[in-house]
Structure formats: C-alpha cells, structure tokens
Write an enzyme that holds these catalytic residues in place. Sequence first.
Site, PDB file in Angstrom:
ATOM      1  NE  ARG A 131     -21.628   3.929 -16.106  1.00  0.00           N
ATOM      2  CZ  ARG A 131     -20.690   4.131 -15.194  1.00  0.00           C
ATOM      3  NH1 ARG A 131     -20.782   5.156 -14.362  1.00  0.00           N
ATOM      4  NH2 ARG A 131     -19.657   3.322 -15.111  1.00  0.00           N
ATOM      5  CB  ILE A 191     -27.924  23.587 -19.808  1.00  0.00           C
ATOM      6  CG1 ILE A 191     -29.048  24.395 -20.454  1.00  0.00           C
ATOM      7  CG2 ILE A 191     -27.753  22.226 -20.439  1.00  0.00           C
ATOM      8  CD1 ILE A 191     -28.714  24.845 -21.879  1.00  0.00           C
ATOM      9  CG  ASP A 192     -31.640  27.010 -18.028  1.00  0.00           C
ATOM     10  OD1 ASP A 192     -30.927  26.989 -19.057  1.00  0.00           O
ATOM     11  OD2 ASP A 192     -32.885  26.945 -18.056  1.00  0.00           O
TER      12      ASP A 192
END
Length: 326
Positions: free
Chosen positions: A24, A130-131
């Site tokens: 976005r 996410i890591d």
Amino acid sequence: MKNIKTIGILTSGGDAPGMNAAIRAVVRTAIYHSCEVVGVKYGFFGLLNNLFIPLQSHSVSQKISTGGTFLKSTRCPQFLQPEARAIAYENIRNQGIDALIVVGGNGSFRGADTICKEMGIPVVGIPGTIDNDIYGTDCTIGFDTAVNTAVRAVDKLRDTADSHNMVFFVEVMGRDAGFIALNTSISSGAEATLIPEIPTTIDQLCNYLEMERRANKTSGIIIVAEGGEHGGAAEIATQVKKRLPQYETRVTTLGHIQRGGAPTANDRILGGLLGHDAVVALINGEKGVMVGRRNDQTVYTSFEEACSRHCEINKRMVEIAYILSL
Ligand code: ADP
C-alpha cells in the site's frame, strides 16, 4: 534523479503480516511521485509467467489491516536458472517496468540481486519475514505480529500448565534463528528458551528445571526455536521425560498461526515507512539495496551484504531472559 515512470512490486518467499501495508505504501508513494505501479502476482513466478496487474490508489484500500499478501507469494525454483530469468527480463521490459521493489527474505534478495546485476534493472528490497533474520534492519516486517501471536498462545497454555502442574514445550518458528523464541520467552515469562545461537544440553535443561522445582515453581513453559540442535520441541520433551519421568510434559507447536493474522501497529508502521522509503530510494537512483530501519533511521544495505552477513542475537537479552526466569 533517475527517470523512473513505472515501478513493479512483488512479494516473495514466506508471507508475513504487514506485507500488505508495505505494498500500500509503495503504491501511494509512487502515485504521489507521479509514477505508475504494476503488481506482480506470485513473486518471481509471476515475472516468468506475465502475471502483472495495474495498481491504483483504490487497489490498496482496506489492505492495511490484513495479514498475508494480496499479491500472493510462491517459491519459484526456476528463477535460479539463467534461461528462466532471461524470459522474466523480457516480460519486465515488455510491461514497461523501469524499476522493481521486492518484499521478502534473504532468498528473495538473492533473486533481486540477479535482476539488478544481469539486466541492469534497478531493484530495491524491503525485508518481509516473521523470522527477523535479515542483516541491515532492527526489525523485519511481520516479526512483531508473530511474536505477539506467540505470546497470546503461550499465555493460554500457561493457564493449563499452572492448573495441572505441567511443563509445556512450545515450539515457535524462526528457521535457524532464535529471535521469535527469545522475544516470546521474555514477553511471556517463560522458564527457559532453547535457541540455535546458544547451545544448551538436555542435562543443563533438566538441571535447570530441577532447580526451579526446588524454588517452588510447579509448572513451566519452555520455548523451543524450531530447527535447533536437539530437533523440535517433541524430541526435547521426550528426552527430558526420560531423565525426569515424574514431570507431566506436554508439547505444542504453534506453526503457521504465527505467520497469519492482522498486523500489529508496529508492523503497519514499519511496512508504511519501508514502502515509502523504497520508492524514494529508487527515485533517488538507488539500486541493489535493501531498505531497513536502524535506530529510527532508514538505512540502505546492499543485497550482497544483507544476504551474506549473519544477524546476531542480542546476548544481553538472552542473559536478561535467564535472570528474569529464576
Ligand atoms: P525468502 O525470501 O523468504 O528467504 P526463499 O529462500 O524461498 O524465501 O526464496 C524465495 C525465492 O527467491 C525462491 O523461490 C527463488 O525464486 C528466489 N531465489 C532464491 N535464491 C535465488 C538465487 N540464488 N538466484 C535467483 N533467485 C533466487
């Protein structure tokens, strides 16, 4: 200032909450700077297969609060072959794409680097995984949400552990990195944390559990990072049970719930800042770099450096996690 009229954007590798916020931000910033935006569906696979969609401002309405990636993602082993990449380059040119933004992890940045070097197309990366295992940024997009999801789950497990005097072994994601495990452990007040960066023997863990029992702790939460030296949480629980058969042990693997869900405010902000700054970087002539945030500043790290350098765990936080669990 480069003459960039059309920017392509793709998400690649594992999805992470906040990727949509980044897309976005890329779209809205590019439009602000009078550029067109083309979305590439399914990451590098979409480049090979002409899966392009025009993106306007309204295309990214109502996306900021959603997890996953609406451009979708897939792993694309063909992209490792130069012949396949040549087809992708043709497709990029035919679409009129002047520059590309790649949101993903280290693997995706290796792919992005080949586009930059072999074809001379400017590419800027945004760390989305996410890591949190990418060099060149304090946080990757999705990490904060994953930790919050894990903490909420551990809080629930704690109720049962406490009511029934059990020891829960909770496996969290993180491939070969202990960032999710360590932050989850500190935030949930876990009794112990097993992460790949700090080797712990089963004997050490058992001695520690015994010490905690002597200190009148009747239950325990052990956070285990996936892919550690002893195997997963199930394997560790089995080995502990052999040495301490009197313990009631349970195993919970949190798995993919950590990858999904609405992004936290932090991940939305990070996605917004990095999405904005990636477009500005391209307009300013940057290429072959990842945009990251360090100490509240935007920094550029070359793809080569981001991919080759190891992201160190904060040893002080490991020490503090230990002290707070005593
Ligand atoms: P992540 O970006 O989350 O680390 P992967 O390691 O699966 O995810 O990489 C995502 C994609 O990046 C791969 O499926 C492949 O298409 C591309 N890729 C990875 N390494 C290379 C490479 N050395 N050369 C070209 N493309 C690569």
